[in-house]
Design a protein around this motif. Structure first.
Motif, mmCIF file in Angstrom:
data_model
loop_
_atom_site.group_PDB
_atom_site.id
_atom_site.type_symbol
_atom_site.label_atom_id
_atom_site.label_comp_id
_atom_site.label_asym_id
_atom_site.label_seq_id
_atom_site.Cartn_x
_atom_site.Cartn_y
_atom_site.Cartn_z
ATOM 1 N N LEU A 158 0.832 -0.911 -0.064
ATOM 2 C CA LEU A 158 -0.303 -0.314 0.168
ATOM 3 C C LEU A 158 1.047 1.797 -0.076
ATOM 4 O O LEU A 158 0.273 2.686 -0.396
ATOM 5 N N GLY A 159 2.326 1.359 0.285
ATOM 6 C CA GLY A 159 3.108 1.828 0.437
ATOM 7 C C GLY A 159 2.716 3.052 1.506
ATOM 8 O O GLY A 159 2.781 4.176 1.100
ATOM 9 N N LEU A 160 2.731 2.259 3.272
ATOM 10 C CA LEU A 160 2.344 3.333 3.877
ATOM 11 C C LEU A 160 3.992 3.776 4.502
ATOM 12 O O LEU A 160 4.855 2.756 3.893
ATOM 13 N N SER A 161 3.414 4.746 5.013
ATOM 14 C CA SER A 161 4.949 5.397 5.584
ATOM 15 C C SER A 161 4.313 4.560 7.304
ATOM 16 O O SER A 161 2.962 4.982 7.927
ATOM 17 N N TYR A 162 5.050 4.509 8.148
ATOM 18 C CA TYR A 162 5.238 4.168 9.460
ATOM 19 C C TYR A 162 6.254 5.047 9.921
ATOM 20 O O TYR A 162 7.249 5.082 10.074
ATOM 21 N N LEU A 163 5.513 5.311 11.546
ATOM 22 C CA LEU A 163 6.222 5.975 12.330
ATOM 23 C C LEU A 163 5.751 5.097 13.820
ATOM 24 O O LEU A 163 5.315 4.056 14.133
ATOM 25 N N PHE A 164 7.241 3.862 13.693
ATOM 26 C CA PHE A 164 6.767 2.545 14.372
ATOM 27 C C PHE A 164 7.591 2.906 15.820
ATOM 28 O O PHE A 164 8.703 3.462 15.704
ATOM 29 N N ILE A 165 6.518 2.682 17.207
ATOM 30 C CA ILE A 165 7.158 3.386 18.681
ATOM 31 C C ILE A 165 7.105 2.535 19.364
ATOM 32 O O ILE A 165 6.489 1.074 19.484
ATOM 33 N N ALA A 166 8.477 1.934 19.949
ATOM 34 C CA ALA A 166 8.659 0.758 20.341
ATOM 35 C C ALA A 166 10.067 1.042 21.723
ATOM 36 O O ALA A 166 10.379 1.895 21.197
#
Lengths: 440, 364
Positions: A214-222
């Motif tokens: 889907l061509g998504l962008s992620y802000l991945f918090i961990a």
């Protein structure tokens, strides 16, 4: 603008000098504001199209607050949020809602973030109540079935309730809900930390597949640096409301320049008993201080192993939280690029750290420190570096900027990331009064 | 005495001064020789009542805790690792009961005692630390009060004595400014400090065995490192037996001597820690090890190896080997027969029909 997927490094979501503070009130009837908790304090970040930005930090670092501001649950007290280069705060309500649609959130706890009294179909379709334009009314049933299939659930389970699903499946439901309004950015707040280990991988891989598809962008918090390493293209490390280090993943993981990042990396348990080496971690003392009363100067100085080490070199006692170089106590370090190397490899994000002695942190390999000018901070230009004796271990750190594979110090053959613990780092008991005040 | 099984029981008499009728307040010698067996759980089975009938949460679990050694009970949610410990402590909820097995503490079968004696005995000699320290501490009592609750109940300590002892305990777990903090309430402590308080409270009666149930799961990684180090120090100093219940194979690698891997209520593998990580003898262990994200793997954007499916829900455990639907080695026999936990190599056992193959393959 939106129709330009070719340039993959333009920012789809950006924050500039973002701050969010909460008032601290006292009194039962007449509440007085007695102070402010600076949960996020001057953060600038850019999320690039189709990329994943990993946001790492301990509890209280402000990473979840930042996420909530990004998706519009909270209003920032200062700074801007830009979606596709447009400032969200200056837009009309309708335009803002439309832009907000593009930024959706996946929550940490799949047990509390799904309404137990709604069926899966209702949960996934709920965003259409706020964004009715996303999918025409007649197509929604089909859209929900497609979304469930997309995240690996059986579309026939649309009438089931959350309690009939396992944790991993519930997280898939949460992802399907976030995708319902066709966003381009997902803000994932600890999306796998509540899941079993064998299921975590499934959800991470699903997120990666969806990104490609889907061509998504992620802000991945961990908080789990090992998980972030798997999914992130770029990494930002937060401490007490500030970004203290950022850069491309290989740069941050293989050549961390902030003592806090080094300590975080060092504290990740290694699943290998053969690597068990008594006391080689850079053990931090105590808990993160309260964001209501952050330490002066560098906010990390009260727990910083490097500051104490430097203090010892300068002849200070080096065994109390205040025995640190004066600069650390008084001067707030800014996030600055780390000199040479950046851009040379086409780094999307210049590697930057907010530490007066960033190069010392990167070069630290556990051996007795070489004599380095006190102000050899991040602002040291490339021109003076060759003057420093290679054996000082400094080059190892800087060269690794060029070569992300360089995890070994060429001088000693020792791994740079797992330095020997200097005794005075861990065997000191900080001033109890200071610790105590931090906890409140 | 509840059902015994064929497993050999080896209780060294020298460490068995306390008979089954020993008073809970009796002073069992605290002398601990490294390697002496302190607690031996044998063929433990626990059932829960549910609407669908009895659900077996733990089924035939055996393990041994030795002085100065750390045993890790590893598994995912629902595997029975916590329930088995609650059974040992006599803290099972009313809907659960022990249907089989024994838990011998220095020779005394705790499970054969009356519930009150069981709790008293276990509470004195076997202590437990829970995951959620905030939930485990009472918000309306001071930390000092809670720390010494057991002491006051069991040895009739005076208030002043108890307070002094509470400060000692806080010092022991390295809570800074113990004398000042003893009168504070749990909410005034941070997560890491609360977990220290929990550990202190577990140590109040100088137990032989400490069962720590996911003690660091709720903590930040830097604080986790501190608490794990503290536990290791205290254990080494006192030669306690430590049972660490966790899902985190990273933590296990750092602190455990022996590991029992649980799946669907059973032990599927038992081995010394180095052997287990070097060559797992059960496909589930292997899958778990593979799915741990590693910092040192240089996994630049690689896909994480994945175990298909999910852990079974108690009560809906597949036939045959409970792991077979997720196992990449499963054959016909795995679907029909339950593999027993059998010796796979010196000092290690596996509940897989093809353990030898797994180990052989690893060596080749």
């Amino acid at each position: 603008m939106p129709e330009n997927p070719a340039t993959s490094d333009d920012a789809v979501l950006e924050v500039r000098d973002l701050a969010k503070s909460y008032p601290v009130r006292q009194g039962l009837v007449l509440k007085r504001t007695t102070g402010h908790v600076q949960a996020v304090d001057g953060v600038s970040l850019a999320l690039r199209r189709g990329r994943t930005l990993g946001l790492v930090g301990e509890s209280g670092s402000g990473k979840s607050t930042l996420a909530r501001v990004l998706v519009g649950i909270e209003k920032p007290t200062r700074g801007q949020v830009l979606v596709d280069g447009e400032d969200v705060s200056t837009m009309s309500r309708g335009a803002r809602r439309e832009l907000r649609r593009n930024v959706q959130m996946v929550f940490q706890d799949p047990y509390t973030s799904l309404n137990p009294r709604m069926s899966v179909g209702e949960i996934v379709a709920e965003p259409y109540r706020i964004h009715p334009d996303a999918v025409p009314r007649t197509g929604r049933r089909k859209a929900v079935a497609e979304l469930l299939a997309l995240v690996g659930l059986d579309p026939d389970h649309v009438h089931r309730y959350p309690h009939q699903f396992s944790g991993g499946q519930r997280q898939r439901i949460g992802i399907a809900r976030a995708l319902a309004v066709k966003p381009r950015v997902l803000v994932c707040d600890e999306p796998v930390s509540a899941l079993d280990v064998s299921v975590q991988g499934q959800v991470i891989n699903l997120l990666e597949d969806l990104q490609d598809e889907l061509g998504l962008s992620y802000l991945f918090i961990a908080h789990d640096l090992a998980v972030v390493q798997h999914i992130a293209d770029e990494v930002a490390v937060m401490y007490l409301g500030r970004v203290v280090e950022e850069g491309d993943r290989p740069a941050v993981y293989k050549c961390a320049h902030h003592p806090y990042t080094r300590a975080l990396l060092s504290a990740v348990p290694v699943p290998d008993p053969a690597a068990r080496s008594a006391g080689t971690e850079l053990l931090l003392e105590g808990d993160p201080p309260s964001p209501a009363d952050p330490p002066s100067g560098c906010r990390f100085h009260t727990r910083c192993w490097l500051a104490r080490r430097l203090a010892a070199e300068q002849g200070l006692a080096g065994d109390g939280p205040d025995d640190v170089p004066e600069r650390c106590r008084t001067e707030d370090p800014v996030l600055v690029p780390l000199g040479r190397g950046d851009g040379a490899r086409g780094a999307a994000v210049p590697h930057a750290a907010a530490c007066h002695f960033a190069h010392r942190a990167a070069a630290f390999d556990g051996r007795p420190a070489a004599v380095v000018p006190e102000d050899a901070g991040p602002d040291v230009g490339p021109d003076i570096e060759p003057d420093i004796e290679p054996d000082a271990g400094l080059d190892a750190g800087l060269d690794a900027d060029f070569d992300p594979e360089a995890t070994l110090d060429p001088a000693t053959g020792r791994a740079v990331l797992r330095p020997t613990r200097p005794d005075h780092v861990t065997e000191t008991v900080p001033d109890p009064a200071v610790l105590e005040s931090r906890e409140r | 005495m509840r059902g015994m099984t064929g497993m050999e029981i080896d209780i060294s008499g020298a460490f068995d001064p306390a008979g089954p009728d020993d008073d809970a307040q009796g002073q069992v010698p605290t002398e601990r020789t490294a390697g002496a067996t302190l607690l031996e759980v044998d063929d433990l089975a626990v059932e829960f009542r549910s609407d669908d009938g009895a659900v077996r949460a733990v089924d035939g679990l055996s393990y041994r805790v030795e002085a100065g050694r750390t045993l890790a009970l590893v598994g995912e949610s629902g595997c029975g690792k916590s329930v088995s410990s609650l059974a040992v402590m006599g803290l099972l909820p009313p809907t659960a009961r022990v249907v089989r097995g024994s838990a011998r503490y220095r020779g005394t079968d705790l499970l054969a005692l009356s519930p009150a004696k069981h709790r008293a005995h276990a509470g004195t000699h076997v202590a437990m630390v829970f995951q959620d320290a905030l939930a485990a501490l009472n918000p309306v009592h001071t930390v000092g009060y809670q720390l010494t609750e057991a002491l006051r109940a069991r040895s009739g300590l005076s208030r002043r004595e108890a307070r002094r002892r509470a400060i000692e305990l806080l010092d022991l777990v390295k809570v800074p400014n113990a004398a000042g903090r003893v009168d504070e309430y749990p909410h005034q402590f941070s997560g890491g400090m609360r977990q220290r308080v929990m550990i202190a409270s577990a140590l109040a009666l100088d137990p032989d065995v400490l069962i720590a149930d996911e003690p660091t799961t709720a903590l930040d990684v830097t604080v986790q490192a501190q608490v794990l180090r503290l536990l290791a120090e205290i254990q080494a100093e006192r030669q306690m037996g430590l049972v660490l219940i966790t899902h985190d194979l990273g933590v296990v690698a750092g602190v455990a001597d022996d590991v029992t891997v649980m799946y669907a209520g059973r032990a599927v593998e038992h081995a010394p820690v180095r052997d287990l990580y070097a060559a797992p003898a059960h496909p589930y262990t292997r899958a778990l090890l593979r799915s741990v994200p590693r910092l040192d793997a240089g996994a630049d954007g690689d896909r994480l190896p994945v175990v298909p499916g999910r852990p079974p829900v108690p009560g809906r455990v597949p036939s045959g080997c409970p792991f077979h639907p997720r196992c990449d080695m499963a054959r016909d026999v795995c679907r029909t027969d339950v593999p027993p936990l059998a010796d796979a190599a010196p000092e290690r056992s596996s509940a897989c029909f093809f353990a030898a193959e797994l180990l052989g393959g690893a060596r080749a």
